[in-house]
Design a protein around this motif. Sequence first.
Motif, PDB file in Angstrom:
ATOM      1  N   ALA A  54      -4.017   6.287   0.478  1.00 14.92           N
ATOM      2  CA  ALA A  54      -5.016   5.273   0.818  1.00 14.92           C
ATOM      3  C   ALA A  54      -5.286   4.403  -0.410  1.00 14.92           C
ATOM      4  O   ALA A  54      -6.284   4.551  -1.104  1.00 14.92           O
ATOM      5  CB  ALA A  54      -6.291   5.944   1.313  1.00 14.92           C
ATOM      6  N   ILE A  55      -4.340   3.524  -0.668  1.00 16.18           N
ATOM      7  CA  ILE A  55      -4.421   2.625  -1.821  1.00 16.18           C
ATOM      8  C   ILE A  55      -3.721   1.328  -1.444  1.00 16.18           C
ATOM      9  O   ILE A  55      -2.717   1.338  -0.727  1.00 16.18           O
ATOM     10  CB  ILE A  55      -3.765   3.245  -3.080  1.00 16.18           C
ATOM     11  N   GLY A  56      -4.268   0.226  -1.915  1.00 18.01           N
ATOM     12  CA  GLY A  56      -3.634  -1.056  -1.646  1.00 18.01           C
ATOM     13  C   GLY A  56      -3.847  -2.030  -2.791  1.00 18.01           C
ATOM     14  O   GLY A  56      -4.834  -1.935  -3.518  1.00 18.01           O
ATOM     15  N   VAL A  57      -2.896  -2.940  -2.937  1.00 12.92           N
ATOM     16  CA  VAL A  57      -3.041  -4.060  -3.861  1.00 12.92           C
ATOM     17  C   VAL A  57      -2.664  -5.335  -3.123  1.00 12.92           C
ATOM     18  O   VAL A  57      -1.810  -5.326  -2.237  1.00 12.92           O
ATOM     19  CB  VAL A  57      -2.188  -3.924  -5.159  1.00 12.92           C
ATOM     20  N   CYS A  82       0.817  -1.212   0.000  1.00  5.66           N
ATOM     21  CA  CYS A  82       0.000   0.000   0.000  1.00  5.66           C
ATOM     22  C   CYS A  82       0.856   1.272   0.000  1.00  5.66           C
ATOM     23  O   CYS A  82       2.079   1.229   0.011  1.00  5.66           O
ATOM     24  CB  CYS A  82      -0.922  -0.010   1.221  1.00  5.66           C
ATOM     25  N   ALA A  83       0.156   2.365  -0.066  1.00  2.00           N
ATOM     26  CA  ALA A  83       0.662   3.708   0.179  1.00  2.00           C
ATOM     27  C   ALA A  83       1.592   4.247  -0.913  1.00  2.00           C
ATOM     28  O   ALA A  83       1.332   4.076  -2.103  1.00  2.00           O
ATOM     29  CB  ALA A  83       1.295   3.783   1.561  1.00  2.00           C
ATOM     30  N   ARG A  97      -4.852 -12.284  -3.302  1.00  2.00           N
ATOM     31  CA  ARG A  97      -5.391 -13.312  -2.423  1.00  2.00           C
ATOM     32  C   ARG A  97      -6.692 -13.839  -2.991  1.00  2.00           C
ATOM     33  O   ARG A  97      -7.760 -13.423  -2.539  1.00  2.00           O
ATOM     34  CB  ARG A  97      -5.643 -12.761  -1.026  1.00  2.00           C
ATOM     35  N   PRO A  98      -6.811 -14.713  -3.894  1.00  2.22           N
ATOM     36  CA  PRO A  98      -5.709 -15.305  -4.640  1.00  2.22           C
ATOM     37  C   PRO A  98      -5.391 -14.517  -5.911  1.00  2.22           C
ATOM     38  O   PRO A  98      -4.343 -14.697  -6.506  1.00  2.22           O
ATOM     39  CB  PRO A  98      -6.234 -16.686  -5.004  1.00  2.22           C
ATOM     40  N   ASP A  99      -6.309 -13.654  -6.347  1.00  2.00           N
ATOM     41  CA  ASP A  99      -6.089 -12.896  -7.573  1.00  2.00           C
ATOM     42  C   ASP A  99      -5.766 -11.444  -7.244  1.00  2.00           C
ATOM     43  O   ASP A  99      -6.015 -10.965  -6.141  1.00  2.00           O
ATOM     44  CB  ASP A  99      -7.348 -12.955  -8.466  1.00  2.00           C
ATOM     45  N   PHE A 100      -5.260 -10.740  -8.229  1.00  2.00           N
ATOM     46  CA  PHE A 100      -4.947  -9.322  -8.080  1.00  2.00           C
ATOM     47  C   PHE A 100      -6.196  -8.563  -7.650  1.00  2.00           C
ATOM     48  O   PHE A 100      -7.276  -8.737  -8.214  1.00  2.00           O
ATOM     49  CB  PHE A 100      -4.436  -8.760  -9.405  1.00  2.00           C
ATOM     50  N   GLU A 101      -6.057  -7.725  -6.632  1.00  2.00           N
ATOM     51  CA  GLU A 101      -7.163  -6.893  -6.164  1.00  2.00           C
ATOM     52  C   GLU A 101      -6.623  -5.508  -5.829  1.00  2.00           C
ATOM     53  O   GLU A 101      -5.592  -5.374  -5.166  1.00  2.00           O
ATOM     54  CB  GLU A 101      -7.804  -7.517  -4.931  1.00  2.00           C
ATOM     55  N   LEU A 102      -7.318  -4.493  -6.303  1.00  2.00           N
ATOM     56  CA  LEU A 102      -6.968  -3.097  -6.049  1.00  2.00           C
ATOM     57  C   LEU A 102      -8.004  -2.505  -5.117  1.00  2.00           C
ATOM     58  O   LEU A 102      -9.204  -2.707  -5.311  1.00  2.00           O
ATOM     59  CB  LEU A 102      -6.938  -2.317  -7.369  1.00  2.00           C
ATOM     60  N   TYR A 103      -7.555  -1.763  -4.111  1.00  2.00           N
ATOM     61  CA  TYR A 103      -8.458  -1.085  -3.175  1.00  2.00           C
ATOM     62  C   TYR A 103      -8.164   0.406  -3.213  1.00  2.00           C
ATOM     63  O   TYR A 103      -7.051   0.832  -2.912  1.00  2.00           O
ATOM     64  CB  TYR A 103      -8.276  -1.647  -1.766  1.00  2.00           C
ATOM     65  N   LEU A 104      -9.157   1.175  -3.603  1.00  2.15           N
ATOM     66  CA  LEU A 104      -9.063   2.642  -3.681  1.00  2.15           C
ATOM     67  C   LEU A 104     -10.287   3.238  -2.984  1.00  2.15           C
ATOM     68  O   LEU A 104     -11.278   3.573  -3.635  1.00  2.15           O
ATOM     69  CB  LEU A 104      -9.071   3.112  -5.137  1.00  2.15           C
ATOM     70  N   PRO A 105     -10.254   3.405  -1.656  1.00  5.35           N
ATOM     71  CA  PRO A 105     -11.445   3.865  -0.952  1.00  5.35           C
ATOM     72  C   PRO A 105     -11.913   5.264  -1.336  1.00  5.35           C
ATOM     73  O   PRO A 105     -13.085   5.596  -1.147  1.00  5.35           O
ATOM     74  CB  PRO A 105     -11.043   3.798   0.520  1.00  5.35           C
ATOM     75  N   TYR A 106     -11.039   6.089  -1.888  1.00  4.76           N
ATOM     76  CA  TYR A 106     -11.423   7.456  -2.279  1.00  4.76           C
ATOM     77  C   TYR A 106     -11.471   7.631  -3.791  1.00  4.76           C
ATOM     78  O   TYR A 106     -11.546   8.750  -4.287  1.00  4.76           O
ATOM     79  CB  TYR A 106     -10.476   8.477  -1.620  1.00  4.76           C
ATOM     80  N   GLY A 107     -11.436   6.531  -4.517  1.00  4.59           N
ATOM     81  CA  GLY A 107     -11.570   6.583  -5.963  1.00  4.59           C
ATOM     82  C   GLY A 107     -10.289   7.012  -6.672  1.00  4.59           C
ATOM     83  O   GLY A 107      -9.232   7.168  -6.062  1.00  4.59           O
ATOM     84  N   ALA A 108     -10.416   7.223  -7.972  1.00  2.47           N
ATOM     85  CA  ALA A 108      -9.259   7.502  -8.827  1.00  2.47           C
ATOM     86  C   ALA A 108      -9.056   8.981  -9.125  1.00  2.47           C
ATOM     87  O   ALA A 108      -8.018   9.359  -9.654  1.00  2.47           O
ATOM     88  CB  ALA A 108      -9.412   6.742 -10.149  1.00  2.47           C
ATOM     89  N   GLY A 109     -10.006   9.828  -8.778  1.00  2.00           N
ATOM     90  CA  GLY A 109      -9.951  11.237  -9.177  1.00  2.00           C
ATOM     91  C   GLY A 109      -8.700  11.965  -8.748  1.00  2.00           C
ATOM     92  O   GLY A 109      -8.090  12.694  -9.541  1.00  2.00           O
ATOM     93  N   ASP A 125      -9.929  -1.332   6.243  1.00  2.00           N
ATOM     94  CA  ASP A 125     -10.405  -0.255   7.109  1.00  2.00           C
ATOM     95  C   ASP A 125      -9.247   0.671   7.472  1.00  2.00           C
ATOM     96  O   ASP A 125      -9.376   1.899   7.427  1.00  2.00           O
ATOM     97  CB  ASP A 125     -11.044  -0.852   8.365  1.00  2.00           C
ATOM     98  N   ALA A 126      -8.099   0.098   7.796  1.00  2.00           N
ATOM     99  CA  ALA A 126      -6.921   0.899   8.136  1.00  2.00           C
ATOM    100  C   ALA A 126      -6.450   1.727   6.939  1.00  2.00           C
ATOM    101  O   ALA A 126      -6.150   2.918   7.082  1.00  2.00           O
ATOM    102  CB  ALA A 126      -5.795  -0.002   8.632  1.00  2.00           C
ATOM    103  N   ILE A 127      -6.380   1.117   5.763  1.00  2.00           N
ATOM    104  CA  ILE A 127      -5.948   1.834   4.560  1.00  2.00           C
ATOM    105  C   ILE A 127      -6.869   3.024   4.305  1.00  2.00           C
ATOM    106  O   ILE A 127      -6.405   4.107   3.939  1.00  2.00           O
ATOM    107  CB  ILE A 127      -5.895   0.886   3.343  1.00  2.00           C
ATOM    108  N   SER A 128      -8.145   2.863   4.535  1.00  2.00           N
ATOM    109  CA  SER A 128      -9.088   3.965   4.297  1.00  2.00           C
ATOM    110  C   SER A 128      -8.860   5.127   5.251  1.00  2.00           C
ATOM    111  O   SER A 128      -9.342   6.234   5.010  1.00  2.00           O
ATOM    112  CB  SER A 128     -10.534   3.474   4.418  1.00  2.00           C
ATOM    113  N   LYS A 129      -8.098   4.888   6.304  1.00  2.00           N
ATOM    114  CA  LYS A 129      -7.822   5.931   7.289  1.00  2.00           C
ATOM    115  C   LYS A 129      -6.380   6.431   7.213  1.00  2.00           C
ATOM    116  O   LYS A 129      -5.911   7.107   8.127  1.00  2.00           O
ATOM    117  CB  LYS A 129      -8.158   5.405   8.674  1.00  2.00           C
ATOM    118  N   PHE A 130      -5.674   6.122   6.121  1.00  2.00           N
ATOM    119  CA  PHE A 130      -4.338   6.670   5.921  1.00  2.00           C
ATOM    120  C   PHE A 130      -4.435   8.185   5.755  1.00  2.00           C
ATOM    121  O   PHE A 130      -5.501   8.707   5.439  1.00  2.00           O
ATOM    122  CB  PHE A 130      -3.681   6.035   4.700  1.00  2.00           C
TER     123      PHE A 130
END
Length: 170
Positions: A116-119, A34-35, A122-134, A105-110
């Motif tokens: 606040a981004i993570g990849v 992340c980050a 488990r088992p496939d590629f997953e992207l987490y962007l709680p505040y979107g791409a803008g 939850d922790a990443i969303s509070k960075f």
Amino acid sequence: MNLVDIERRLREDSEVQLMLTTVERLDLPDWWICAGVLRSKIWGIDQNAQSDIDIVYFDPSDISEATEKKHERQLCEWIDLPWSVKNQARMHTINELPPYTSAQDAISKFPETVTAIGVTRRPDFELYLPYGAGDFRDRIIRPTPHFHLIFQRRVIEKRWQDNTGLHICI
């Protein structure tokens, strides 16, 4: 740049894929890369030697900092990079926030929306962007709702105001 572009860029980055493969070997619960390392990859900014590779996971059964250091040492044995491993089941106490319920939850509070981004894989590629791409698209650094005062300090410490390609929203 939209969510699909960000995901494609990270999926196609050989260094990100190597990091994912390496971290996956630890078999940590609820783990994410992340980050800043991801933000830098998306923006095409070279990581300097002092930048770490943030790995977060969530394991309430073992909140020992010594365990995190053990994971960092293992990663360094596999690939000599500046790994930083943190169990988010304990980090809320350092950040003076209510307990986190998961690594996401922790990443969303960075501190910043573009931190606040993570990849994970488990088992496939997953992207987490709680505040979107803008903010990634517009190269805007702004605080998340949880860290406004800390964000102001980080702007000064990281000298982001000196980078003319970034827009700082305080």
